[in-house]
Design an enzyme around this catalytic site. Structure first.
Site, PDB file in Angstrom:
ATOM      1  N   SER A 230       0.857  -1.310   0.077  1.00 14.09           N
ATOM      2  CA  SER A 230      -0.018   0.051  -0.080  1.00 14.09           C
ATOM      3  C   SER A 230       0.864   1.294  -0.083  1.00 14.09           C
ATOM      4  CB  SER A 230      -0.782  -0.006   1.443  1.00 14.09           C
ATOM      5  OG  SER A 230      -0.146   0.155   2.286  1.00 14.09           O
ATOM      6  N   LYS A 231       0.134   2.310  -0.277  1.00 15.07           N
ATOM      7  CA  LYS A 231       1.076   3.725  -0.380  1.00 15.07           C
ATOM      8  C   LYS A 231       1.608   3.949   1.167  1.00 15.07           C
ATOM      9  CE  LYS A 231       0.223   8.234  -1.790  1.00 15.07           C
ATOM     10  NZ  LYS A 231       0.086   9.208  -1.177  1.00 15.07           N
ATOM     11  N   ARG A 232       0.879   3.462   1.960  1.00 16.05           N
ATOM     12  CA  ARG A 232       1.354   3.746   3.329  1.00 16.05           C
ATOM     13  C   ARG A 232       2.646   2.760   3.672  1.00 16.05           C
ATOM     14  NH1 ARG A 232      -1.483   2.779   7.937  1.00 16.05           N
ATOM     15  NH2 ARG A 232      -3.621   3.713   7.542  1.00 16.05           N
TER      16      ARG A 232
ATOM     17  N   GLU B 172       5.771   3.738   1.719  1.00  7.88           N
ATOM     18  CA  GLU B 172       6.492   4.886   1.973  1.00  7.88           C
ATOM     19  C   GLU B 172       7.355   4.607   3.400  1.00  7.88           C
ATOM     20  OE1 GLU B 172       3.297   7.916   2.290  1.00  7.88           O
ATOM     21  OE2 GLU B 172       3.552   8.165   0.049  1.00  7.88           O
TER      22      GLU B 172
END
Ligand code: GLU
Length: 489
Positions: free
Chosen positions: A259-261, A264
């Site tokens: 996921s993006k989270r 990152e």
């Protein structure tokens, strides 16, 4: 395979995601492999989630990556327009047809009413708008025909929903997953047309795939749960669905979906734009993504786009999620960076130098790249070695403690004096002179090499010393040697 037509159908609700680029790539490889056509279709019917510059970003990133399309916005093609917002009139007809044939119905519920229904059913598993809840709601399945007509003509907002019948199994065959079945009781009465009269993704997607003659739908696994709805829609409209192929999920290195989270958190860029800005080579990214879920059936890992096209087939796309390995991508990047000519890389480096306010010249930058080629992963790594462009402002303390001895200043001075007199300032001469001094004094060459390196670069690592000195040039080297000897002496 005959007349293959595939499409990449991004929604401009965000910048092009790395997973999106993989989907585009697999469609590209499939189309080129079988001599088919690749369509770009912009799925922008969800006006509330549009991101202003997302479409531009998607188009630019695809061009940057080298994925070319045969039909699409700005490219033409006989099935256009290729932006769904320009096709609204088309979907309306099909929605009406679905209502007329009983495969869809009008629903007048407000958002609050749907919320209340969910609360009423909070204790049960099912809070969907479906066969078990729809009869308590306000829709054309429970209202009389006249009332429906009246509500519509009075301008009351409504949506059109798919009428899903429970109690049967929706089965389709997926080229990657084999036979896939869903119990129709788990499928909700999907909204097909929203109150703004625009179709949802589901309706627009299948209408366009049909009208555009798409033969294979190749997309991410996250769309698998939507597929039974699509199959029901194809059947309701009396159309044959295209062949389906759902690509495996891209997983984070620590497990779970990337996921993006969590990406990152691990320093993994998620948008193609970021990869581009960080200096990744498009060929490296494509090679890496191609092997993220597919393999050529042999040991090869390095395949350029042409080779990928030759080798690609959906049969060798796996079903299970594949872990994203940023180190592997860096390895690809090093490989593809080395394939480029030094002149070409120099152009990239010059832009970075300019942005950093460093003045240089082409021949010098090219020489640095030739020297550093095997040591860099990105063009920007050249700028990390500031000593190529500026006298070191400080000498690394830990290295100085270890390498700078009592006699270092004197040795460095002596070396400076001798090379100042040299006729030719080349690698071998520079080395010979240094070894001469070592021999004369009966010390190891390292005793001079390390301090000299520290003095000219400020650090204890880098390319071969004599190559470095040669590139820096006599004036710079002598200046740096003397000034370091003075400061550290
Ligand atoms: N518009 C969808 C997306 O954003 C396309 C899904 C599909 O390929 O059907 O990914």
């Amino acid at each position: 395979m005959k007349d293959v037509r595939v499409r990449f159908a991004p929604s401009p609700t965000g910048y092009l995601h790395i997973g999106g680029l993989r989907t585009a790539l697999y469609n590209y490889l499939f189309a080129r492999r079988y001599g088919g056509k690749l369509i770009l279709r912009i799925e922008d019917t969800d006006r509330t989630r549009l991101v202003d510059d997302a479409e531009d970003d998607i188009l630019q990133c695809l061009v940057w990556a080298g994925i070319s399309f045969d039909e699409g916005p700005g490219l033409g093609g006989e099935f256009g327009p290729y932006r769904q917002s320009e096709r609204s009139h088309i979907y309306q007809d099909y929605a009406s047809r679905l209502v007329e044939t009983g495969h869809a119905y009008y629903a007048f519920d407000t958002a609050e009413e749907i919320d209340e229904m969910r609360k009423r059913h909070a204790s049960t598993e099912n809070q969907k708008y479906d066969a078990s809840t729809r009869m308590e709601m306000c829709n054309s399945l429970v209202l009389g025909e006249d009332e429906v007509a009246e509500r519509i003509s009075s301008g009351e907002p409504y949506v059109i929903r798919l009428h899903v019948h429970p109690g049967h199994v929706v089965t389709f065959s997926d080229l990657i997953r084999g036979t896939v079945s869903f119990d129709s009781g788990t499928i909700d009465d999907q909204v097909l047309v929203k109150s703004d009269r625009l179709p949802t993704y589901h309706l627009a997607n299948i209408v366009d795939d049909h009208l555009m003659g798409v033969t294979h739908v190749i997309r991410g696994e996250e769309w698998l749960p939507s597929t039974p709805k699509h199959i029901l829609l194809y059947r309701a409209l009396g159309w044959n669905p295209p062949q389906m192929a759902h690509l495996p999920l891209i997983m984070s290195p620590t497990g779970g979906k990337l996921s993006k989270r969590n990406a990152e958190k691990m320093g993994i860029p998620v948008t193609v734009k970021q990869y581009r800005e960080e200096g990744y080579e498009p060929d490296a990214l494509l090679n890496f993504l191609a092997l993220l879920g597919w393999n050529p059936g042999d040991e090869r890992e390095l395949l350029d786009l042409g080779e990928l096209v030759q080798a690609f087939s959906l049969e060798r796309v796996g079903q299970s999620g594949v872990q994203f390995d940023l180190n592997k991508l860096k390895w690809y990047n090093e490989h593809y960076l080395r394939q480029r000519s030094a002149e070409d890389v120099a152009r990239d480096v010059e832009k970075l130098l300019e942005a950093a306010g460093i003045i240089s010249n082409r021949a010098y930058v090219v020489a640095i790249i030739e020297l550093m080629r095997e040591r860099i992963s990105f063009p920007s790594d050249i700028l990390e070695s500031r000593y190529f462009f500026r006298d070191p402002v400080a000498i690394d303390e830990a290295s100085a403690r270890k390498r700078w001895k009592e006699d270092s200043a004197e040795l460095v001075e002596e070396y400076a004096n001798r090379i100042e007199q040299l006729e030719s300032f080349d690698h071998d001469t520079l080395e010979n002179v240094l070894r001469e001094i070592a021999e004369e004094r009966d010390i190891g060459a390292g005793r001079i090499i390390h301090p000299v390196r520290l003095a000219v670069s400020g650090v204890s690592f880098g390319p071969g010393l004599f190559d470095l000195l040669h590139i820096l040039g006599r004036e710079t080297v002598v200046r740096r040697l003397r000034s370091s000897a003075r400061i550290l002496g």
